[in-house]
Design an enzyme around this catalytic site. Sequence first.
Site, PDB file in Angstrom:
ATOM      1  N   ASN A 150       0.861  -1.181   0.000  1.00 10.07           N
ATOM      2  CA  ASN A 150       0.000   0.000   0.000  1.00 10.07           C
ATOM      3  C   ASN A 150       0.890   1.221   0.000  1.00 10.07           C
ATOM      4  O   ASN A 150       1.402   1.650   1.030  1.00 10.07           O
ATOM      5  CB  ASN A 150      -0.903  -0.010   1.233  1.00 10.07           C
ATOM      6  CG  ASN A 150      -1.871  -1.180   1.188  1.00 10.07           C
ATOM      7  OD1 ASN A 150      -2.860  -1.146   0.446  1.00 10.07           O
ATOM      8  ND2 ASN A 150      -1.563  -2.232   1.943  1.00 10.07           N
ATOM      9  N   GLU A 151       1.073   1.750  -1.193  1.00 11.76           N
ATOM     10  CA  GLU A 151       1.998   2.870  -1.377  1.00 11.76           C
ATOM     11  C   GLU A 151       1.318   4.182  -0.985  1.00 11.76           C
ATOM     12  O   GLU A 151       0.092   4.216  -0.781  1.00 11.76           O
ATOM     13  CB  GLU A 151       2.424   2.931  -2.857  1.00 11.76           C
ATOM     14  CG  GLU A 151       3.158   1.695  -3.348  1.00 11.76           C
ATOM     15  CD  GLU A 151       4.586   1.581  -2.801  1.00 11.76           C
ATOM     16  OE1 GLU A 151       4.921   2.247  -1.801  1.00 11.76           O
ATOM     17  OE2 GLU A 151       5.366   0.789  -3.377  1.00 11.76           O
ATOM     18  N   PRO A 152       2.092   5.280  -0.879  1.00 11.84           N
ATOM     19  CA  PRO A 152       1.488   6.571  -0.559  1.00 11.84           C
ATOM     20  C   PRO A 152       0.283   6.851  -1.459  1.00 11.84           C
ATOM     21  O   PRO A 152       0.339   6.610  -2.663  1.00 11.84           O
ATOM     22  CB  PRO A 152       2.620   7.562  -0.835  1.00 11.84           C
ATOM     23  CG  PRO A 152       3.852   6.765  -0.557  1.00 11.84           C
ATOM     24  CD  PRO A 152       3.550   5.369  -0.997  1.00 11.84           C
ATOM     25  N   THR A 169      10.105   2.072  -4.218  1.00  9.77           N
ATOM     26  CA  THR A 169       9.960   0.659  -3.859  1.00  9.77           C
ATOM     27  C   THR A 169      10.627  -0.207  -4.916  1.00  9.77           C
ATOM     28  O   THR A 169      11.322  -1.178  -4.609  1.00  9.77           O
ATOM     29  CB  THR A 169       8.466   0.302  -3.745  1.00  9.77           C
ATOM     30  OG1 THR A 169       7.897   1.129  -2.744  1.00  9.77           O
ATOM     31  CG2 THR A 169       8.254  -1.157  -3.419  1.00  9.77           C
TER      32      THR A 169
END
Length: 628
Positions: A150-152, A169
């Site tokens: 769950n990225e920004p 990432t």
Amino acid sequence: MEKIQNKVFKSAKEGTLFVANQIKNLIEEKAKSGEFAVLGLATGASPISLYKELVKMHKNGLSFSNVITFNLDEYYPMEPQAIQSYHRFMEEHLFSKVDIPSENINIPKGTLSMDEIQSYCKDYEKKIDDLGGIDIQILGIGRTGHIGFNEPGSTSRSYTRLVTLDKKTRRDASKDFKSIESVPRKAITMGVGTIFKAKSIYLMAWGEKKAKIVSKAIESRVSSLIPATFLQNHPEAIMVIDEPAATDLKRVKTPWLVGDCEWTEQLTLKAVCWLSEKLNKAVLKLTDEDYNEYGMGDLIAQMGSAYELNLNIFRHLRDTITGWPGGKPDTGGQRRPERTHPFPKRSLVLSPHPDDDVISMGGTFIRLIDQGHEVSVGYMTNGSMAVHDEDVVNRLSFMRHFMKTFELKEDKIEEFSVKIKSFFQSKDSSTIDLPEVVEIKSLIRKREAQSAYRFCGVDDDNAYFLDLPFYKTGKAQKNPISDEDIKRVKELILEIKPHQIFVAGDKADPHGTHQKCLEIFRSAFQELIDENQKWVEDCWIWQYRGAWLEWPIDEIEMAVPLSPDEVAKKRSAIFKHESQKNGGVFPGDDARAFWERAEDRNRKTAELYNQLGLPEYQAAEAFKRLRF
Ligand code: F6R
């Protein structure tokens, strides 16, 4: 200031044991009542030691027959057998070593067609809910603050889905994929909402590389820009971290801003350097008011005045600087970091990879030789992992032409080249190199190291290639340390009986090679101490940092200044490592070439000294003593 419960452990080992025990208790309790223990599992470097511990517990009787697992994520697309697949990771680290029934294992599939993904994700989510949710969720944290993938930008109500990976990432993951281009752009991940439904959550983070993001997750406001901050709202989320990962927390980094402190010498030094940097004022110019304003009034009260304190710190910093890393002859030497006697010294430089000697301490290396010390160098690993395939092909082609030109008979070379070339053609990012290829790559690195140490002035007789076995896996993940690794290092030290040894004290290199080399050195040296070897008492150990980070200024015990000419000479020595010039195979999270990193870092160290009010040098290499 701290908004997520956290436990700071002295070492990752202790933190790991704490989490492993939580899992063990859960499994045992659930087994007693005939229930399943539902675990949410992560991959990556952080949980590897946890899985090791769980396997150990299994060997001691803990059964996983009542365990159901859900993994957080998987790259997309990704074949389960690929080296980088999380299926393979889990199999290697845990599932193949415990008695968990295979039907109890759930990992998002990386082989679905696009059309299948949505309903697959829905089912994944439902399966978790139908079991009453996850009992314990294990998490790591990425540089972006991601949990799972769950990225920004991910919201608190995101559930299992296909996501696009952040560039940072992918850069971090490139250490497993050989290049950033081969890192998948997408992944299937549980959402923040899925993670949030877990009854308890343990986020593990080890090492100083994680320090920045750990402090952000714990101390900044909840924001989708740092998804880990969502954990602040979970009643049973705990961050389990080691001391290096806690170094950016306000209570550790600047405890004087948070409350009363016990003013040890080390903390005082740290606080004064911090204040001087913060106010961009030389140490000798700091005033009582400056100290009072930044929570250090009690320190001034204790010291009498800013004047006394400033002078003490200034003298300390001044005395860390020396152009004589082996000690200066014909002086008292009391104020210098190294002893005057004996002179010259026998110095041993231990270099984890074949280029760390020149990258990290090339200037000091050259000085030691120029100043007449007997310098030996030991290359601990063969470094073959970081050589591009193309370099192998080029060297083979050179060999063929060379033999033809001089009519040297060797028809086998033709056949050999064809074999290697066709191997490269069929090779993808998960193929392990043929033994011959590894051999050629390590030869390339050996020759380069040879040309670098010769350039620095070391004789062939004083260079040792230890080729430690732990490194020789052909993949990013290394073997455990063996007795043979320790024996080889110990024998080298014994042969030289040095007065000083330089070792890489780095804990932040991408594949942990430096860390392992340090552990091996520590064990070897400890054995020598235990054997009561007399000369060992007079052997000082100096740690340098690898290409990644520098020591904090308050920890530096010896700073060796470099003139512009010495910087240029150091660069030439680094350039001897031609195969690494345009970036090694595993670039890691820093896009700069090694010589650039080294120069930036050495310049910054010099600038920092200057900012604190010490002389202005072009660059400086920094060392810290390792005491046993
Ligand atoms: C892994 C995962 C990621 C990692 C994170 C930290 O399943 O979902 O969120 O936990 O990227 O990775 P390491 O532990 O390798 O630093």
